[in-house]
Write a protein that holds these residues in place. Sequence first.
Motif, PDB file in Angstrom:
ATOM      1  N   THR A 196       0.931  -1.169  -0.061  1.00 31.17           N
ATOM      2  CA  THR A 196       0.065   0.065  -0.001  1.00 31.17           C
ATOM      3  C   THR A 196       0.859   1.474  -0.057  1.00 31.17           C
ATOM      4  O   THR A 196       0.652   2.254  -0.682  1.00 31.17           O
ATOM      5  CB  THR A 196      -0.970   0.084   1.196  1.00 31.17           C
ATOM      6  OG1 THR A 196      -1.728  -1.180   1.064  1.00 31.17           O
ATOM      7  CG2 THR A 196      -1.918   1.336   1.149  1.00 31.17           C
ATOM      8  N   HIS A 197       2.031   1.181   0.774  1.00 30.86           N
ATOM      9  CA  HIS A 197       2.507   2.682   1.050  1.00 30.86           C
ATOM     10  C   HIS A 197       3.239   3.058  -0.282  1.00 30.86           C
ATOM     11  O   HIS A 197       3.619   4.447  -0.677  1.00 30.86           O
ATOM     12  CB  HIS A 197       3.543   2.492   2.229  1.00 30.86           C
ATOM     13  CG  HIS A 197       4.651   1.540   2.049  1.00 30.86           C
ATOM     14  ND1 HIS A 197       4.567   0.318   2.605  1.00 30.86           N
ATOM     15  CD2 HIS A 197       5.874   1.638   1.454  1.00 30.86           C
ATOM     16  CE1 HIS A 197       5.559  -0.264   2.178  1.00 30.86           C
ATOM     17  NE2 HIS A 197       6.479   0.527   1.818  1.00 30.86           N
ATOM     18  N   SER A 212       0.620   4.498  -3.117  1.00 28.67           N
ATOM     19  CA  SER A 212       0.324   6.128  -2.888  1.00 28.67           C
ATOM     20  C   SER A 212       1.421   6.715  -3.434  1.00 28.67           C
ATOM     21  O   SER A 212       1.123   7.738  -3.780  1.00 28.67           O
ATOM     22  CB  SER A 212       0.133   6.308  -1.191  1.00 28.67           C
ATOM     23  OG  SER A 212       1.249   5.878  -0.460  1.00 28.67           O
ATOM     24  N   ARG A 213       2.641   6.309  -3.229  1.00 26.04           N
ATOM     25  CA  ARG A 213       3.782   7.049  -3.714  1.00 26.04           C
ATOM     26  C   ARG A 213       3.745   7.219  -5.240  1.00 26.04           C
ATOM     27  O   ARG A 213       4.341   7.969  -5.912  1.00 26.04           O
ATOM     28  CB  ARG A 213       4.913   6.549  -3.267  1.00 26.04           C
ATOM     29  CG  ARG A 213       5.345   6.979  -1.859  1.00 26.04           C
ATOM     30  CD  ARG A 213       6.722   6.469  -1.639  1.00 26.04           C
ATOM     31  NE  ARG A 213       6.601   6.347   0.196  1.00 26.04           N
ATOM     32  CZ  ARG A 213       7.446   5.495   0.699  1.00 26.04           C
ATOM     33  NH1 ARG A 213       8.232   4.741   0.059  1.00 26.04           N
ATOM     34  NH2 ARG A 213       7.553   5.645   2.076  1.00 26.04           N
ATOM     35  N   TYR A 250      -6.121   9.040  -1.606  1.00 33.52           N
ATOM     36  CA  TYR A 250      -7.013   8.286  -1.171  1.00 33.52           C
ATOM     37  C   TYR A 250      -8.111   9.035   0.010  1.00 33.52           C
ATOM     38  O   TYR A 250      -7.502   9.685   0.736  1.00 33.52           O
ATOM     39  CB  TYR A 250      -6.692   7.202  -0.436  1.00 33.52           C
ATOM     40  CG  TYR A 250      -7.860   6.084  -0.147  1.00 33.52           C
ATOM     41  CD1 TYR A 250      -8.923   5.968  -0.932  1.00 33.52           C
ATOM     42  CD2 TYR A 250      -7.487   5.353   0.916  1.00 33.52           C
ATOM     43  CE1 TYR A 250     -10.049   5.100  -0.305  1.00 33.52           C
ATOM     44  CE2 TYR A 250      -8.553   4.257   1.349  1.00 33.52           C
ATOM     45  CZ  TYR A 250      -9.818   4.445   0.648  1.00 33.52           C
ATOM     46  OH  TYR A 250     -10.777   3.366   1.188  1.00 33.52           O
ATOM     47  N   PHE A 261      -6.846  11.543  10.841  1.00 32.22           N
ATOM     48  CA  PHE A 261      -6.281  11.218  12.079  1.00 32.22           C
ATOM     49  C   PHE A 261      -6.644  12.169  13.371  1.00 32.22           C
ATOM     50  O   PHE A 261      -5.924  13.100  13.440  1.00 32.22           O
ATOM     51  CB  PHE A 261      -4.643  11.083  12.067  1.00 32.22           C
ATOM     52  CG  PHE A 261      -4.094  10.331  11.023  1.00 32.22           C
ATOM     53  CD1 PHE A 261      -4.064   8.710  11.404  1.00 32.22           C
ATOM     54  CD2 PHE A 261      -3.740  10.457   9.755  1.00 32.22           C
ATOM     55  CE1 PHE A 261      -3.544   7.851  10.742  1.00 32.22           C
ATOM     56  CE2 PHE A 261      -3.541   9.613   8.683  1.00 32.22           C
ATOM     57  CZ  PHE A 261      -3.431   8.290   9.190  1.00 32.22           C
ATOM     58  N   LEU A 271      -4.107  13.867  15.661  1.00 29.61           N
ATOM     59  CA  LEU A 271      -3.118  14.627  15.278  1.00 29.61           C
ATOM     60  C   LEU A 271      -3.543  15.978  14.671  1.00 29.61           C
ATOM     61  O   LEU A 271      -4.869  16.239  14.647  1.00 29.61           O
ATOM     62  CB  LEU A 271      -2.575  13.844  13.894  1.00 29.61           C
ATOM     63  CG  LEU A 271      -1.214  13.194  13.956  1.00 29.61           C
ATOM     64  CD1 LEU A 271      -1.612  11.940  14.880  1.00 29.61           C
ATOM     65  CD2 LEU A 271      -0.930  12.547  12.441  1.00 29.61           C
ATOM     66  N   GLU A 288      -0.531  18.358  10.875  1.00 27.70           N
ATOM     67  CA  GLU A 288      -0.004  16.978  10.893  1.00 27.70           C
ATOM     68  C   GLU A 288      -0.643  16.053  10.047  1.00 27.70           C
ATOM     69  O   GLU A 288       0.082  15.265   9.293  1.00 27.70           O
ATOM     70  CB  GLU A 288       0.253  16.545  12.189  1.00 27.70           C
ATOM     71  CG  GLU A 288       1.150  17.076  13.286  1.00 27.70           C
ATOM     72  CD  GLU A 288       1.170  16.575  14.468  1.00 27.70           C
ATOM     73  OE1 GLU A 288       2.283  16.663  15.330  1.00 27.70           O
ATOM     74  OE2 GLU A 288       0.104  16.200  14.969  1.00 27.70           O
ATOM     75  N   LEU A 299       0.428  17.125   6.479  1.00 29.10           N
ATOM     76  CA  LEU A 299       2.008  16.907   6.419  1.00 29.10           C
ATOM     77  C   LEU A 299       2.000  15.535   5.957  1.00 29.10           C
ATOM     78  O   LEU A 299       2.969  14.874   5.188  1.00 29.10           O
ATOM     79  CB  LEU A 299       2.859  17.439   7.401  1.00 29.10           C
ATOM     80  CG  LEU A 299       3.081  18.579   7.670  1.00 29.10           C
ATOM     81  CD1 LEU A 299       4.067  18.837   8.859  1.00 29.10           C
ATOM     82  CD2 LEU A 299       3.718  19.348   6.471  1.00 29.10           C
ATOM     83  N   LEU A 300       1.207  14.740   6.611  1.00 24.85           N
ATOM     84  CA  LEU A 300       1.349  13.144   6.548  1.00 24.85           C
ATOM     85  C   LEU A 300       0.977  12.826   5.077  1.00 24.85           C
ATOM     86  O   LEU A 300       1.519  11.932   4.537  1.00 24.85           O
ATOM     87  CB  LEU A 300       0.248  12.464   7.391  1.00 24.85           C
ATOM     88  CG  LEU A 300       0.443  11.020   7.500  1.00 24.85           C
ATOM     89  CD1 LEU A 300       1.397  10.660   8.595  1.00 24.85           C
ATOM     90  CD2 LEU A 300      -0.989  10.244   7.691  1.00 24.85           C
ATOM     91  N   PHE A 355       3.910  13.090   2.819  1.00 27.58           N
ATOM     92  CA  PHE A 355       4.834  12.011   2.818  1.00 27.58           C
ATOM     93  C   PHE A 355       4.774  11.041   1.568  1.00 27.58           C
ATOM     94  O   PHE A 355       5.927  10.385   1.474  1.00 27.58           O
ATOM     95  CB  PHE A 355       4.691  11.196   4.152  1.00 27.58           C
ATOM     96  CG  PHE A 355       5.071  11.698   5.462  1.00 27.58           C
ATOM     97  CD1 PHE A 355       5.739  12.852   5.190  1.00 27.58           C
ATOM     98  CD2 PHE A 355       4.463  11.136   6.675  1.00 27.58           C
ATOM     99  CE1 PHE A 355       6.211  13.509   6.609  1.00 27.58           C
ATOM    100  CE2 PHE A 355       4.780  12.014   7.785  1.00 27.58           C
ATOM    101  CZ  PHE A 355       5.499  13.160   7.660  1.00 27.58           C
ATOM    102  N   ALA A 356       3.689  10.997   1.070  1.00 28.57           N
ATOM    103  CA  ALA A 356       3.778   9.934  -0.225  1.00 28.57           C
ATOM    104  C   ALA A 356       4.044  10.892  -1.380  1.00 28.57           C
ATOM    105  O   ALA A 356       3.769  10.188  -2.483  1.00 28.57           O
ATOM    106  CB  ALA A 356       2.236   9.434  -0.221  1.00 28.57           C
ATOM    107  N   VAL A 365       8.077  17.764   2.005  1.00 22.38           N
ATOM    108  CA  VAL A 365       7.167  17.514   2.931  1.00 22.38           C
ATOM    109  C   VAL A 365       6.637  19.062   3.332  1.00 22.38           C
ATOM    110  O   VAL A 365       7.501  20.001   3.938  1.00 22.38           O
ATOM    111  CB  VAL A 365       7.661  17.033   4.409  1.00 22.38           C
ATOM    112  CG1 VAL A 365       6.628  17.042   5.410  1.00 22.38           C
ATOM    113  CG2 VAL A 365       8.121  15.599   4.110  1.00 22.38           C
ATOM    114  N   ARG A 399      -5.698  16.402   2.785  1.00 18.10           N
ATOM    115  CA  ARG A 399      -4.530  15.540   2.967  1.00 18.10           C
ATOM    116  C   ARG A 399      -4.200  14.493   1.719  1.00 18.10           C
ATOM    117  O   ARG A 399      -3.189  14.343   1.121  1.00 18.10           O
ATOM    118  CB  ARG A 399      -5.083  14.445   4.146  1.00 18.10           C
ATOM    119  CG  ARG A 399      -4.055  13.458   4.433  1.00 18.10           C
ATOM    120  CD  ARG A 399      -4.594  12.759   5.398  1.00 18.10           C
ATOM    121  NE  ARG A 399      -5.898  11.775   5.160  1.00 18.10           N
ATOM    122  CZ  ARG A 399      -6.477  10.896   5.918  1.00 18.10           C
ATOM    123  NH1 ARG A 399      -5.799  10.547   7.141  1.00 18.10           N
ATOM    124  NH2 ARG A 399      -7.446  10.325   5.658  1.00 18.10           N
ATOM    125  N   ALA A 400      -5.329  14.513   0.854  1.00 19.13           N
ATOM    126  CA  ALA A 400      -5.175  13.581  -0.240  1.00 19.13           C
ATOM    127  C   ALA A 400      -4.417  14.614  -1.307  1.00 19.13           C
ATOM    128  O   ALA A 400      -3.694  14.142  -2.112  1.00 19.13           O
ATOM    129  CB  ALA A 400      -6.447  13.014  -0.963  1.00 19.13           C
TER     130      ALA A 400
END
Lengths: 293, 232
Positions: free
Chosen positions: B71-72, B75-76, B81, B89, B92, B96, B99-100, B103-104, B110, B146-147
């Motif tokens: 999965t990880h 996403s990259r 999604y 989250f 968070l 955050e 930012l999360l 990460f992808a 970031v 986030r997405a």
Amino acid sequence: MDYSWAPLMGSLVLGLSIASIWLVAALGLTIIYGTAGVINMAHGEFIMLGAYAAYCAQAYLGTPFLLCLPISFVVVALIGLFFERVLIRYLYHRPLDTLLATWGVSLMLTQGVRMIFGSSPKYVQVPEFLSGNVSLGIMNMSSLRILIVLMTVVLIVGIWYLFYRTYFGIKIRAVTQNREMAASFGVNSERIYMCTFALGAGLAGVAGCLFSALAIVLPTMGSNYVVESFLVVVTGGGPLVGSIAASAMMGEFKSFFSYFFNSTFAQFLLFVLIVIVLRFRPNGLFANTAVRR
Amino acid sequence: MLMQMSSMSAFYGKTQILRDFSFALDEGQCVCVLGRNGVGKTTLMRSIMGLTDRTTGQIEFAGRQIGELPTHERSRCGIGYIPQGRQIFGKLSVRENILLGSFARADGQVEVPEMCTSLFPYLAENLERRAGLLSGGQQQQLAIARALAVKPKVLLLDEPTDGIQPNIVAEIGETLRMLNKELGMTLILAEQHIKVARKLSDRFLMIDNGRVVAEGDIDELTDELVDEHMTV
């Protein structure tokens, strides 16, 4: 200060010292349990390995005591990493089985160390300035215990910074809350668990190094600390703040009860108190309601 | 062709949810995935992300086979999604959470992208707030932000208007239209609201019992089709 209050104040300070010992012992366990949900029965043995790492560094390399702290951290973190890769990582979806597996690891480690180093106690030398006492006005305290209090504070600040002020910390907390969603945003949860386990083991190593100076170093010394460590984690409920609160409470009550009764009865009262707390807060003081696998 | 799924089957345990599922998606399109509850819309999204227990068949995305990737890594590749129920989250902060998402990002940078703050001014003003304290609509905005922080080539939206008050539904619909029509972002949208679907999509994909039963341009989505496969 009124004379009659001084011993009581003294016992509270002693309670702080007890609390810091239990907390520093429980830090690694807190992180491993709180993040990955692994019940690490080998935690006491990781502490023991930290003590032996300090002993070896000192006996064979002549490393000064304070330098043994990072050495113990690295050595035990690597040992933890090894066990995570060959064993623990297959058990993340079966948290209860981690209990049995890590118990097996703990037996292996105890016996292994006994085979290599023998059952006779080892001693770790501390430098001059740590072997004395420091006067705190109302009481004297050994400088080693003060070092442990300071070290605990340093470690907590370090862990807090790592968890709440770094990108790695965001990843750890995200994986703890919702592993699937964390993975959906590029976080490799396997790697996070691996790093966390190694970090937790390393922290146990630091605790072991500190304890090696406090008492004698024995293959079985881990069992002295593992019960209190688990009590701290269970009473706290998992998160770091829970462990801090639980160890502070337990340390102070232990010392407070010991002031009025003897130490054994104090221990009894403390355990009763913990049972009562868990009766009303079964998941601990700061229960983590995170989604676990 | 941005994404092509061919003869995909997806399982939870031994239960098969998607059966021999195939579809293709061009860059810049908005595809609407329709169907009753429980026919496999969410499973389709989850199997694109690699979150089902087991899948067979191929998924090609941006010229790469991603069907076997964890999965990880998917996403990259550039998939943003937005899951059902938002799943932000809660512990968070807003910052955050965003930012999360980044990460992808493929380029490893970031940040809270400027697009997120300009699209959602409320989030921009409350970056330090705990995400769990936001209202449902705000959480949905955060899930979209986030997405978007992934800098995705495609957005997967699983019922983005589910459980959100009507005036926010229109707002989210407008945001999605803007992302698709003005910024050219590809969307896969699972939706119960037929009206929203008709307004946003270029194409539709009607699912029943884990299979594609009809697909085509959105004009071809007749009321008969809707009656047959979506009326309970």
